[in-house]
Scaffold this motif. Structure first.
Motif, mmCIF file in Angstrom:
data_model
loop_
_atom_site.group_PDB
_atom_site.id
_atom_site.type_symbol
_atom_site.label_atom_id
_atom_site.label_comp_id
_atom_site.label_asym_id
_atom_site.label_seq_id
_atom_site.Cartn_x
_atom_site.Cartn_y
_atom_site.Cartn_z
ATOM 1 N N PHE A 128 0.819 -1.211 0.000
ATOM 2 C CA PHE A 128 0.000 0.000 0.000
ATOM 3 C C PHE A 128 0.852 1.259 0.000
ATOM 4 C CE2 PHE A 128 -3.341 -2.924 0.662
ATOM 5 C CZ PHE A 128 -4.549 -2.265 0.545
ATOM 6 N N HIS A 129 1.899 1.279 0.802
ATOM 7 C CA HIS A 129 2.720 2.486 0.872
ATOM 8 C C HIS A 129 3.612 2.645 -0.359
ATOM 9 C CE1 HIS A 129 1.798 4.255 4.824
ATOM 10 N NE2 HIS A 129 1.427 3.024 5.137
ATOM 11 N N GLY A 130 3.806 1.593 -1.115
ATOM 12 C CA GLY A 130 4.543 1.719 -2.362
ATOM 13 C C GLY A 130 3.689 2.169 -3.525
ATOM 14 N N ALA A 131 2.368 2.189 -3.328
ATOM 15 C CA ALA A 131 1.447 2.431 -4.436
ATOM 16 C C ALA A 131 1.478 3.861 -4.951
ATOM 17 C CB ALA A 131 0.027 2.065 -4.022
ATOM 18 N N ALA A 132 1.897 4.815 -4.137
ATOM 19 C CA ALA A 132 1.940 6.207 -4.601
ATOM 20 C C ALA A 132 2.873 6.355 -5.794
ATOM 21 C CB ALA A 132 2.375 7.139 -3.467
ATOM 22 N N GLN A 133 3.961 5.597 -5.805
ATOM 23 C CA GLN A 133 4.948 5.707 -6.871
ATOM 24 C C GLN A 133 4.951 4.521 -7.823
ATOM 25 O OE1 GLN A 133 6.632 8.431 -7.311
ATOM 26 N NE2 GLN A 133 6.074 9.436 -5.377
ATOM 27 N N SER A 134 4.177 3.484 -7.514
ATOM 28 C CA SER A 134 4.240 2.248 -8.304
ATOM 29 C C SER A 134 2.886 1.882 -8.890
ATOM 30 C CB SER A 134 4.735 1.092 -7.424
ATOM 31 O OG SER A 134 4.574 -0.146 -8.081
ATOM 32 N N PRO A 135 2.696 2.078 -10.191
ATOM 33 C CA PRO A 135 1.456 1.613 -10.823
ATOM 34 C C PRO A 135 1.234 0.115 -10.644
ATOM 35 C CG PRO A 135 2.603 3.139 -12.267
ATOM 36 C CD PRO A 135 3.540 2.840 -11.131
ATOM 37 N N ALA A 136 2.296 -0.661 -10.629
ATOM 38 C CA ALA A 136 2.149 -2.105 -10.457
ATOM 39 C C ALA A 136 1.545 -2.429 -9.092
ATOM 40 C CB ALA A 136 3.504 -2.792 -10.613
ATOM 41 N N SER A 137 1.910 -1.665 -8.072
ATOM 42 C CA SER A 137 1.327 -1.882 -6.743
ATOM 43 C C SER A 137 -0.144 -1.501 -6.733
ATOM 44 C CB SER A 137 2.099 -1.075 -5.695
ATOM 45 O OG SER A 137 3.413 -1.571 -5.542
ATOM 46 N N ARG A 138 -0.494 -0.425 -7.412
ATOM 47 C CA ARG A 138 -1.909 -0.036 -7.490
ATOM 48 C C ARG A 138 -2.716 -1.149 -8.168
ATOM 49 N NH1 ARG A 138 -2.485 6.528 -8.137
ATOM 50 N NH2 ARG A 138 -0.383 7.080 -7.491
ATOM 51 N N ARG A 139 -2.171 -1.679 -9.232
ATOM 52 C CA ARG A 139 -2.878 -2.747 -9.947
ATOM 53 C C ARG A 139 -3.035 -3.978 -9.060
ATOM 54 N NH1 ARG A 139 -2.722 -7.129 -13.366
ATOM 55 N NH2 ARG A 139 -3.721 -6.923 -15.415
#
Length: 251
Positions: A128-139
């Motif tokens: 979750f905390h990596g999602a701001a910079q990582s589209p792959a994490s958002r996906r």
């Protein structure tokens, strides 16, 4: 400050609608086509750092969302209104209730975050905390909360919209706030009519989580577990969700 927003309908029952961590006022999907514009007027707010307000400076907190939502209601001339909040927006809606309890007619949480803290640990924290910079994490988060059932095309489109629709620093700050804020004691015991919708396939905000939080906080709360849906019923089952939502608002 004039707050930009989207509206739908001209009905007498006014409804403020607060989007999720990934979304914007324009990201409510096809269920909008099935809402009743004669009975209801819906106002969809973008948070600071998101959508049409992407460039607006702010602290990016739930309290700020609630204050902006109340300012929008004032701008529209709404004395009382119902509030619908999706996911993070469900927690922001409860923050609004704390700030202006006499103005809220009904409260709807759609796969909503509870009013208490929502701690993330281990791999979940990193994801979750990596999602701001990582589209792959958002996906990966989108795939998780829809129960690993959504097609790649939908996941890709939702990810792209999320990245394009939010500033990374706002996205990160809202996460910190909605996972750490705890104001459950301030809403507990409210006799407001409350409806909680949760998707049967949501692997994060489950029916069990709702029973121990939302239903425990609000003595008149009702829980509706939506079949064939995960975290995004407005996309996954738009007709059924619009019907159920307005059934509660109308009652």
């Amino acid at each position: 400050m004039t707050i930009s927003h989207r509206t739908l309908g001209t009905g007498a029952h006014k409804v403020l609608v607060l989007h999720d961590w990934f979304g914007t006022s324009a990201a409510w999907g096809p269920f909008l086509d099935h809402l009743d514009p004669e009975e209801f007027t819906y106002a969809f707010l973008d948070y600071r750092g998101y959508g049409e307000r992407r460039a607006v400076a702010g602290e990016f907190t739930l309290a700020e969302i609630a204050a902006d939502a109340l300012a929008l209601a004032d701008q529209l001339g709404w004395g009382t209104f119902s509030v619908v909040g999706h996911s993070m927006g469900g927690k922001a809606a409860q923050r609004l209730l704390v700030q202006a309890p006499a103005r809220v007619r009904k409260l709807v949480g759609v796969t909503p975050v509870p009013a208490g803290a929502y701690p993330l640990e281990g791999d979940a924290y990193d994801l979750f905390h990596g999602a701001a910079q990582s589209p792959a994490s958002r996906r990966a988060i989108l795939d998780l909360v829809t129960g690993h059932r959504a097609c790649a095309r939908w996941l890709d489109a939702m990810t792209e919209r999320s990245v394009a629709g939010s500033r990374p620093e706002a996205f990160a700050a809202y996460l910190t706030d909605w996972t750490t804020q705890d104001f459950a004691a301030e809403v507990a015991g409210s006799t407001l009519p409350v409806k909680v919708f949760v998707g049967e396939h949501d692997l994060a905000l489950t029916a069990e989580a709702m029973r121990s939080t939302w239903l425990a906080h609000y003595p008149h709360a009702e829980l509706d577990v939506l079949p064939n849906s995960g975290h995004y019923p407005m996309h996954e089952i738009p007709v059924a969700f619009a019907t159920a939502l307005e059934g509660f608002l109308h009652a």
